[in-house]
Design a protein around this motif. Sequence first.
Motif, PDB file in Angstrom:
ATOM      1  N   ILE A  88     -96.692   8.539  58.597  1.00  9.37           N
ATOM      2  CA  ILE A  88     -95.382   8.367  59.578  1.00  9.37           C
ATOM      3  C   ILE A  88     -95.474   9.323  61.006  1.00  9.37           C
ATOM      4  O   ILE A  88     -95.828  10.344  60.822  1.00  9.37           O
ATOM      5  CB  ILE A  88     -94.070   8.556  58.794  1.00  9.37           C
ATOM      6  N   MET A  89     -95.488   8.670  61.957  1.00 11.95           N
ATOM      7  CA  MET A  89     -95.663   9.304  63.264  1.00 11.95           C
ATOM      8  C   MET A  89     -94.388   9.815  63.954  1.00 11.95           C
ATOM      9  O   MET A  89     -93.388   8.844  64.171  1.00 11.95           O
ATOM     10  CB  MET A  89     -96.425   8.227  64.293  1.00 11.95           C
ATOM     11  N   VAL A  90     -94.357  10.902  64.234  1.00 18.10           N
ATOM     12  CA  VAL A  90     -93.249  11.420  64.844  1.00 18.10           C
ATOM     13  C   VAL A  90     -93.401  12.019  66.238  1.00 18.10           C
ATOM     14  O   VAL A  90     -94.428  12.650  66.357  1.00 18.10           O
ATOM     15  CB  VAL A  90     -92.515  12.507  63.988  1.00 18.10           C
ATOM     16  N   LEU A  91     -92.418  11.531  67.407  1.00 16.40           N
ATOM     17  CA  LEU A  91     -92.820  12.092  68.522  1.00 16.40           C
ATOM     18  C   LEU A  91     -91.502  12.425  69.333  1.00 16.40           C
ATOM     19  O   LEU A  91     -90.280  11.670  69.336  1.00 16.40           O
ATOM     20  CB  LEU A  91     -93.461  11.049  69.593  1.00 16.40           C
ATOM     21  N   GLY A  92     -91.101  13.678  69.722  1.00 17.17           N
ATOM     22  CA  GLY A  92     -90.047  13.958  70.400  1.00 17.17           C
ATOM     23  C   GLY A  92     -88.579  14.061  69.184  1.00 17.17           C
ATOM     24  O   GLY A  92     -87.776  13.534  69.914  1.00 17.17           O
ATOM     25  N   GLY A  93     -88.869  14.182  67.859  1.00 16.27           N
ATOM     26  CA  GLY A  93     -87.724  14.047  67.355  1.00 16.27           C
ATOM     27  C   GLY A  93     -87.586  12.645  66.612  1.00 16.27           C
ATOM     28  O   GLY A  93     -86.297  12.441  66.182  1.00 16.27           O
ATOM     29  N   ALA A  94     -88.156  11.617  66.954  1.00 13.55           N
ATOM     30  CA  ALA A  94     -87.898  10.398  66.404  1.00 13.55           C
ATOM     31  C   ALA A  94     -89.238   9.584  66.066  1.00 13.55           C
ATOM     32  O   ALA A  94     -90.409   9.973  66.546  1.00 13.55           O
ATOM     33  CB  ALA A  94     -87.257   9.387  67.544  1.00 13.55           C
ATOM     34  N   VAL A  95     -89.031   8.838  64.914  1.00 11.52           N
ATOM     35  CA  VAL A  95     -90.223   8.125  64.397  1.00 11.52           C
ATOM     36  C   VAL A  95     -90.707   6.902  65.446  1.00 11.52           C
ATOM     37  O   VAL A  95     -89.676   6.344  65.746  1.00 11.52           O
ATOM     38  CB  VAL A  95     -89.741   7.276  63.052  1.00 11.52           C
ATOM     39  N   VAL A  96     -91.896   6.925  65.748  1.00 11.33           N
ATOM     40  CA  VAL A  96     -92.386   5.813  66.771  1.00 11.33           C
ATOM     41  C   VAL A  96     -93.470   4.926  66.057  1.00 11.33           C
ATOM     42  O   VAL A  96     -93.924   4.046  66.565  1.00 11.33           O
ATOM     43  CB  VAL A  96     -93.055   6.553  67.610  1.00 11.33           C
ATOM     44  N   GLY A  97     -93.598   5.145  64.865  1.00 10.55           N
ATOM     45  CA  GLY A  97     -94.620   3.994  64.151  1.00 10.55           C
ATOM     46  C   GLY A  97     -94.827   4.624  62.672  1.00 10.55           C
ATOM     47  O   GLY A  97     -94.667   5.772  62.595  1.00 10.55           O
ATOM     48  N   PRO A 114     -88.967   2.539  56.454  1.00 10.81           N
ATOM     49  CA  PRO A 114     -87.514   2.702  55.716  1.00 10.81           C
ATOM     50  C   PRO A 114     -86.781   3.689  56.417  1.00 10.81           C
ATOM     51  O   PRO A 114     -87.373   4.810  56.767  1.00 10.81           O
ATOM     52  CB  PRO A 114     -87.843   2.519  54.466  1.00 10.81           C
ATOM     53  N   ASP A 115     -85.517   3.781  56.397  1.00 11.13           N
ATOM     54  CA  ASP A 115     -84.791   4.691  56.931  1.00 11.13           C
ATOM     55  C   ASP A 115     -84.682   6.045  56.237  1.00 11.13           C
ATOM     56  O   ASP A 115     -84.830   7.030  56.934  1.00 11.13           O
ATOM     57  CB  ASP A 115     -83.042   4.355  56.957  1.00 11.13           C
ATOM     58  N   GLU A 116     -84.945   5.928  55.014  1.00 13.21           N
ATOM     59  CA  GLU A 116     -85.175   7.214  54.141  1.00 13.21           C
ATOM     60  C   GLU A 116     -86.358   8.173  54.478  1.00 13.21           C
ATOM     61  O   GLU A 116     -86.537   9.090  54.415  1.00 13.21           O
ATOM     62  CB  GLU A 116     -84.927   6.937  52.588  1.00 13.21           C
ATOM     63  N   LEU A 117     -87.556   7.189  54.634  1.00 11.66           N
ATOM     64  CA  LEU A 117     -88.868   7.821  55.115  1.00 11.66           C
ATOM     65  C   LEU A 117     -88.764   8.194  56.567  1.00 11.66           C
ATOM     66  O   LEU A 117     -89.544   9.300  56.791  1.00 11.66           O
ATOM     67  CB  LEU A 117     -89.992   6.954  54.766  1.00 11.66           C
ATOM     68  N   ARG A 118     -88.179   7.544  57.174  1.00 13.23           N
ATOM     69  CA  ARG A 118     -88.029   8.037  58.761  1.00 13.23           C
ATOM     70  C   ARG A 118     -87.245   9.407  58.705  1.00 13.23           C
ATOM     71  O   ARG A 118     -87.589  10.171  59.629  1.00 13.23           O
ATOM     72  CB  ARG A 118     -86.890   6.899  59.531  1.00 13.23           C
ATOM     73  N   THR A 119     -86.014   9.591  57.883  1.00 14.93           N
ATOM     74  CA  THR A 119     -85.444  10.740  57.998  1.00 14.93           C
ATOM     75  C   THR A 119     -86.260  11.722  57.502  1.00 14.93           C
ATOM     76  O   THR A 119     -86.539  13.156  58.084  1.00 14.93           O
ATOM     77  CB  THR A 119     -84.180  10.739  57.148  1.00 14.93           C
ATOM     78  N   LEU A 120     -86.847  11.533  56.385  1.00 12.07           N
ATOM     79  CA  LEU A 120     -87.983  12.600  55.893  1.00 12.07           C
ATOM     80  C   LEU A 120     -88.845  13.271  56.820  1.00 12.07           C
ATOM     81  O   LEU A 120     -88.961  14.321  56.994  1.00 12.07           O
ATOM     82  CB  LEU A 120     -88.545  11.967  54.427  1.00 12.07           C
ATOM     83  N   ALA A 121     -89.638  12.092  57.558  1.00  5.76           N
ATOM     84  CA  ALA A 121     -90.623  12.618  58.565  1.00  5.76           C
ATOM     85  C   ALA A 121     -90.122  13.400  59.747  1.00  5.76           C
ATOM     86  O   ALA A 121     -90.723  14.445  60.109  1.00  5.76           O
ATOM     87  CB  ALA A 121     -91.354  11.161  58.941  1.00  5.76           C
ATOM     88  N   VAL A 122     -89.011  12.885  60.160  1.00  4.83           N
ATOM     89  CA  VAL A 122     -88.306  13.770  61.323  1.00  4.83           C
ATOM     90  C   VAL A 122     -87.836  15.180  60.786  1.00  4.83           C
ATOM     91  O   VAL A 122     -88.041  16.071  61.428  1.00  4.83           O
ATOM     92  CB  VAL A 122     -87.024  13.034  61.911  1.00  4.83           C
ATOM     93  N   ASP A 123     -87.360  15.181  59.683  1.00  4.13           N
ATOM     94  CA  ASP A 123     -86.985  16.575  59.142  1.00  4.13           C
ATOM     95  C   ASP A 123     -88.198  17.354  58.974  1.00  4.13           C
ATOM     96  O   ASP A 123     -88.142  18.716  59.162  1.00  4.13           O
ATOM     97  CB  ASP A 123     -86.463  16.488  57.683  1.00  4.13           C
ATOM     98  N   ALA A 124     -89.267  16.799  58.696  1.00  2.00           N
ATOM     99  CA  ALA A 124     -90.405  17.481  58.375  1.00  2.00           C
ATOM    100  C   ALA A 124     -90.980  18.265  59.980  1.00  2.00           C
ATOM    101  O   ALA A 124     -91.231  19.205  59.694  1.00  2.00           O
ATOM    102  CB  ALA A 124     -91.722  16.701  57.727  1.00  2.00           C
ATOM    103  N   ALA A 125     -90.948  17.356  60.845  1.00  2.00           N
ATOM    104  CA  ALA A 125     -91.536  17.678  62.335  1.00  2.00           C
ATOM    105  C   ALA A 125     -90.472  18.872  62.627  1.00  2.00           C
ATOM    106  O   ALA A 125     -90.968  19.565  63.325  1.00  2.00           O
ATOM    107  CB  ALA A 125     -91.477  16.440  62.833  1.00  2.00           C
ATOM    108  N   ASP A 126     -89.200  18.564  62.509  1.00  2.00           N
ATOM    109  CA  ASP A 126     -88.128  19.471  62.800  1.00  2.00           C
ATOM    110  C   ASP A 126     -88.552  21.116  62.311  1.00  2.00           C
ATOM    111  O   ASP A 126     -88.414  21.930  62.860  1.00  2.00           O
ATOM    112  CB  ASP A 126     -86.740  19.227  62.713  1.00  2.00           C
TER     113      ASP A 126
END
Length: 204
Positions: A112-121, A153-165
């Motif tokens: 999952i790709m995170v850029l600037g605090g948001a999932v982009v793909g 999915p939303d739950e994986l999006r949250t997980l990825a953003v939390d990891a990047a943060d």
Amino acid sequence: PWVNGRDAVVTSRNKAGVIAALARAGVPVPETRLVSNPVSDEDVAAAVADLAFPVVVKPNSATRGVGVAKAADLDSLLGIVDYLNLVHDYRATGDQSYLLQEYLSDARDYRIMVLGGAVVGGVERRLPADARDAGRWKHNVHRGASARGIDVPDELRTLAVDAADALDIDYLGVDVLVAGDRAVVSETNARPTRRPATRTRRSK
């Protein structure tokens, strides 16, 4: 060109440091133990005493699945460690530590790709059926797996953003394993490879 600076790349490449930082931040990760050579057989056995076999052995600083192995029992694990001890006798070897990590059977593998605090793909990485039937289990694209763009999915999006943060990295590939109702971050990559054939699907 690199998007991230050297510090971000070094941070993400240190697998043990990533796992520890994510765990402190409350981001779910696989059960993991860090070992640094040389250690005795007794120390290795103690490190996995509360893990169920098989366990995954990962060099702490390698990428693309290089050197990752699965040990079915303690004797197999000690044999792998013997090889690590031999490799680490060479002065050219840098990081001599490795991870012992729980194996999540039949887990689905996502980047999952995170850029600037948001999932982009994101993509799901899968081995061909014949490779799975032959006993292969690594989902690295460099090792023959395919990558298919997905709507994250939303739950994986949250997980990825939390990891990047938690790692304070703006542009990050977050590797997520999903087994049953459990999702964990297994690794991260601040220099993720993007090829035309494996390009992530942009999130809405």
